[in-house]
Design a protein around this motif. Structure first.
Motif, mmCIF file in Angstrom:
data_model
loop_
_atom_site.group_PDB
_atom_site.id
_atom_site.type_symbol
_atom_site.label_atom_id
_atom_site.label_comp_id
_atom_site.label_asym_id
_atom_site.label_seq_id
_atom_site.Cartn_x
_atom_site.Cartn_y
_atom_site.Cartn_z
ATOM 1 N N GLY A 154 0.781 -1.229 0.000
ATOM 2 C CA GLY A 154 0.000 0.000 0.000
ATOM 3 C C GLY A 154 0.812 1.277 0.000
ATOM 4 O O GLY A 154 0.241 2.368 0.025
ATOM 5 N N THR A 155 2.131 1.158 -0.072
ATOM 6 C CA THR A 155 2.990 2.345 -0.066
ATOM 7 C C THR A 155 3.510 2.653 -1.469
ATOM 8 O O THR A 155 3.401 1.856 -2.395
ATOM 9 C CB THR A 155 4.188 2.166 0.871
ATOM 10 N N VAL A 156 4.090 3.846 -1.575
ATOM 11 C CA VAL A 156 4.807 4.275 -2.779
ATOM 12 C C VAL A 156 6.202 4.696 -2.335
ATOM 13 O O VAL A 156 6.362 5.287 -1.265
ATOM 14 C CB VAL A 156 4.099 5.474 -3.450
ATOM 15 N N HIS A 157 7.227 4.388 -3.122
ATOM 16 C CA HIS A 157 8.517 5.029 -2.863
ATOM 17 C C HIS A 157 9.061 5.648 -4.145
ATOM 18 O O HIS A 157 8.947 5.089 -5.234
ATOM 19 C CB HIS A 157 9.530 4.120 -2.175
ATOM 20 N N VAL A 158 9.556 6.849 -3.957
ATOM 21 C CA VAL A 158 10.130 7.633 -5.051
ATOM 22 C C VAL A 158 11.577 7.881 -4.671
ATOM 23 O O VAL A 158 11.869 8.595 -3.711
ATOM 24 C CB VAL A 158 9.380 8.963 -5.237
ATOM 25 N N ALA A 159 12.493 7.234 -5.390
ATOM 26 C CA ALA A 159 13.905 7.264 -5.027
ATOM 27 C C ALA A 159 14.664 8.340 -5.778
ATOM 28 O O ALA A 159 14.508 8.503 -6.998
ATOM 29 C CB ALA A 159 14.544 5.907 -5.298
ATOM 30 N N LEU A 160 15.511 9.039 -5.055
ATOM 31 C CA LEU A 160 16.417 10.005 -5.664
ATOM 32 C C LEU A 160 17.697 9.301 -6.095
ATOM 33 O O LEU A 160 18.182 8.391 -5.424
ATOM 34 C CB LEU A 160 16.779 11.107 -4.665
ATOM 35 N N GLY A 161 18.250 9.732 -7.239
ATOM 36 C CA GLY A 161 19.551 9.229 -7.654
ATOM 37 C C GLY A 161 19.488 8.238 -8.790
ATOM 38 O O GLY A 161 18.656 8.335 -9.691
ATOM 39 N N ALA A 162 20.391 7.257 -8.736
ATOM 40 C CA ALA A 162 20.627 6.352 -9.852
ATOM 41 C C ALA A 162 19.393 5.549 -10.238
ATOM 42 O O ALA A 162 18.674 5.035 -9.384
ATOM 43 C CB ALA A 162 21.766 5.399 -9.508
ATOM 44 N N SER A 163 19.172 5.473 -11.536
ATOM 45 C CA SER A 163 18.133 4.581 -12.076
ATOM 46 C C SER A 163 18.679 3.166 -12.149
ATOM 47 O O SER A 163 19.892 2.947 -12.201
ATOM 48 C CB SER A 163 17.728 5.016 -13.483
ATOM 49 N N LEU A 164 17.787 2.193 -12.172
ATOM 50 C CA LEU A 164 18.168 0.813 -12.406
ATOM 51 C C LEU A 164 17.972 0.539 -13.893
ATOM 52 O O LEU A 164 16.859 0.660 -14.413
ATOM 53 C CB LEU A 164 17.318 -0.112 -11.547
ATOM 54 N N PRO A 165 19.055 0.216 -14.603
ATOM 55 C CA PRO A 165 19.028 0.184 -16.076
ATOM 56 C C PRO A 165 17.946 -0.687 -16.682
ATOM 57 O O PRO A 165 17.434 -0.373 -17.762
ATOM 58 C CB PRO A 165 20.423 -0.343 -16.435
ATOM 59 N N GLU A 166 17.579 -1.798 -16.015
ATOM 60 C CA GLU A 166 16.601 -2.694 -16.631
ATOM 61 C C GLU A 166 15.232 -2.055 -16.794
ATOM 62 O O GLU A 166 14.399 -2.533 -17.571
ATOM 63 C CB GLU A 166 16.480 -3.996 -15.821
ATOM 64 N N SER A 167 14.984 -0.946 -16.083
ATOM 65 C CA SER A 167 13.700 -0.242 -16.203
ATOM 66 C C SER A 167 13.677 0.721 -17.386
ATOM 67 O O SER A 167 12.622 1.267 -17.711
ATOM 68 C CB SER A 167 13.419 0.538 -14.913
ATOM 69 N N GLY A 168 14.834 0.954 -17.975
ATOM 70 C CA GLY A 168 14.935 1.949 -19.033
ATOM 71 C C GLY A 168 15.306 3.318 -18.508
ATOM 72 O O GLY A 168 15.501 4.258 -19.279
ATOM 73 N N GLY A 169 15.434 3.452 -17.180
ATOM 74 C CA GLY A 169 15.848 4.715 -16.583
ATOM 75 C C GLY A 169 17.276 5.069 -16.957
ATOM 76 O O GLY A 169 18.123 4.186 -17.088
ATOM 77 N N LYS A 170 17.539 6.362 -17.103
ATOM 78 C CA LYS A 170 18.841 6.810 -17.584
ATOM 79 C C LYS A 170 19.552 7.759 -16.615
ATOM 80 O O LYS A 170 20.591 8.320 -16.956
ATOM 81 C CB LYS A 170 18.673 7.506 -18.943
ATOM 82 N N ASN A 171 19.004 7.952 -15.429
ATOM 83 C CA ASN A 171 19.634 8.868 -14.482
ATOM 84 C C ASN A 171 20.854 8.213 -13.841
ATOM 85 O O ASN A 171 20.829 7.049 -13.465
ATOM 86 C CB ASN A 171 18.645 9.278 -13.386
ATOM 87 N N HIS A 172 21.930 8.981 -13.727
ATOM 88 C CA HIS A 172 23.164 8.489 -13.132
ATOM 89 C C HIS A 172 23.483 9.283 -11.871
ATOM 90 O O HIS A 172 23.381 10.512 -11.858
ATOM 91 C CB HIS A 172 24.327 8.610 -14.115
ATOM 92 N N SER A 173 23.865 8.582 -10.826
ATOM 93 C CA SER A 173 24.239 9.229 -9.573
ATOM 94 C C SER A 173 24.989 8.240 -8.704
ATOM 95 O O SER A 173 24.849 7.018 -8.866
ATOM 96 C CB SER A 173 23.000 9.740 -8.832
ATOM 97 N N ALA A 174 25.773 8.758 -7.766
ATOM 98 C CA ALA A 174 26.464 7.902 -6.805
ATOM 99 C C ALA A 174 25.542 7.471 -5.675
ATOM 100 O O ALA A 174 25.926 6.640 -4.847
ATOM 101 C CB ALA A 174 27.685 8.622 -6.235
ATOM 102 N N ILE A 175 24.335 8.048 -5.603
ATOM 103 C CA ILE A 175 23.389 7.638 -4.568
ATOM 104 C C ILE A 175 22.147 7.027 -5.196
ATOM 105 O O ILE A 175 21.833 7.271 -6.365
ATOM 106 C CB ILE A 175 22.976 8.815 -3.647
ATOM 107 N N HIS A 176 21.483 6.224 -4.405
ATOM 108 C CA HIS A 176 20.129 5.748 -4.731
ATOM 109 C C HIS A 176 19.413 5.709 -3.392
ATOM 110 O O HIS A 176 19.661 4.831 -2.563
ATOM 111 C CB HIS A 176 20.152 4.359 -5.373
ATOM 112 N N TRP A 177 18.517 6.683 -3.163
ATOM 113 C CA TRP A 177 17.916 6.872 -1.845
ATOM 114 C C TRP A 177 16.414 6.662 -1.949
ATOM 115 O O TRP A 177 15.677 7.504 -2.436
ATOM 116 C CB TRP A 177 18.234 8.275 -1.336
#
Length: 367
Positions: free
Chosen positions: A316-339
């Motif tokens: 029942g929750t949502v999480h919206v993470a700041l930082g690096a995307s996980l490539p298998e999702s098609g996300g392209k954001n790069h960062s040293a953090i994933h929060w």
């Protein structure tokens, strides 16, 4: 030894990682998790694999961050690089002595060490996306985790093993059933172009067109129970308040509020830990953008424990993470953090897909 520990080892090695003959399997964790490390190693051997152990001692992480020079903070050992480039499977076991050991560490030193080790994370993510490596992270219940969750150790053990369905006669059958349900959700969400989350102190919209929704069914995290994607990097618009404390590197930031424009955090506040939050947002340009949008689906996790492995899976929750995307999702954001930051949407929240309600009170409206 708790028989559920043996059950956990069997599920991790044979279901989550699917270890086979001649696989090089790196197992890392604190020596408090000795029972799980031992039985997992035996299961790897039984499968014909080659286990390599990396076992930590109390407080080394905080001692290193306090006393290392800048050169030492930026150093990555050659054997770690080799493991991340060549090992076939990784088992990461959380659960240590003091969950607050990092509280007094200068955020700038944490940021420097994170940047140095980001190459390991990138290597692992790229190899995973290519199908060249498998990894799973889990937790062995210890007193520190129980204290954070405000439970006795016995109660916490029941919670941890229950969240992994290890109290069932056939846990793997349970995870396969969850996987089938989540596959339907991924297919459902995959038809959406925009998602809007509306609730208390929250009204935020994402473009997810062309991105893939990933079914998290116990193969990367254990326990698991979420579906996620990487939103279009410049699409986040609006504001969100995270109802649960946002935990990162052993530090908790409370009542986080973020405002996004054109995908970037333009305002960030918190009731506690705001200075740490702002420092982490300075890690690199990608730290201010969203790397992941996800929905928690594990009905066996219903309470907050100050451990993201469990909290982001709360049904029942949502999480919206700041930082690096996980490539298998098609996300392209790069960062040293994933929060990962978790928002409780079980009461008073509606999620809209392409303008129509698709989730209310934490439940998808699939039928």
């Amino acid at each position: 030894m708790d028989p559920r520990t043996t059950q956990l080892a069997k599920v991790l090695v044979h279901y989550s990682l699917a270890v086979k003959k001649n696989d090089w399997v790196v197992i890392s964790g604190a020596y408090l998790a000795e029972d799980l490390i031992r039985v997992a190693s035996l299961e790897v051997l039984a499968a014909g694999g080659h286990p390599t152990l990396s076992v930590s001692i109390p407080e080394f992480g905080s001692l290193f961050l306090r006393h290392a020079s800048e050169e030492q903070l930026s150093y990555v050992a050659p054997h770690e690089l080799l493991q991340y480039r060549k090992a076939d499977k990784f088992l990461f076991i959380m659960g240590g002595w003091n969950s607050r050991a990092m509280t007094g560490i200068d955020p700038a030193r944490t940021m420097m060490a994170n940047k140095a080790r980001h190459q390991l994370f990138q290597t692992l993510m790229k190899r995973q996306a290519a199908g060249a490596v498998a990894w799973v992270g889990t937790l062995f219940p210890t007193h520190s985790g129980a204290q954070e969750a405000e439970m006795s150790l016995t109660e916490y053990e029941d919670f941890v093993y229950g969240a992994g369905m290890l109290n069932k006669k056939d846990p793997v059958a349970g995870w396969r059933k969850l996987s089938q349900r989540q596959a339907r959700i991924c297919e459902f969400l995959g038809k959406m172009e925009t998602l809007r989350i509306v609730g208390t102190d929250t009204d935020i919209t994402f473009n997810v067109a062309g991105r893939k929704w990933i079914n998290c069914d116990g193969h990367v995290n254990f326990p698991d129970g979420e579906v996620f994607t990487g939103p279009v990097e410049d699409s986040a618009e609006g504001h969100i308040r995270y109802s649960f404390p946002a935990v990162f590197g052993g530090r908790a930031v409370e009542n986080v509020r973020l405002t996004f424009k054109r995908g970037k955090v333009v305002k960030a506040t918190a009731d506690k830990g705001e200075a740490f939050l702002l420092k982490m947002l300075e890690t690199d340009p990608g730290a201010r953008r969203v790397g992941e949008l996800a929905f928690g689906t594990n009905a066996d996790i219903q309470r907050f424990t100050r451990n993201t492995l469990f909290d982001e899976k709360i049904g029942g929750t949502v999480h919206v993470a700041l930082g690096a995307s996980l490539p298998e999702s098609g996300g392209k954001n790069h960062s040293a953090i994933h929060w990962d930051m978790v928002c409780d949407t079980r009461q008073g929240f509606t999620v809209y897909g392409d303008g129509k309600p698709i989730r209310k009170g934490g439940r998808f409206l699939l039928d």
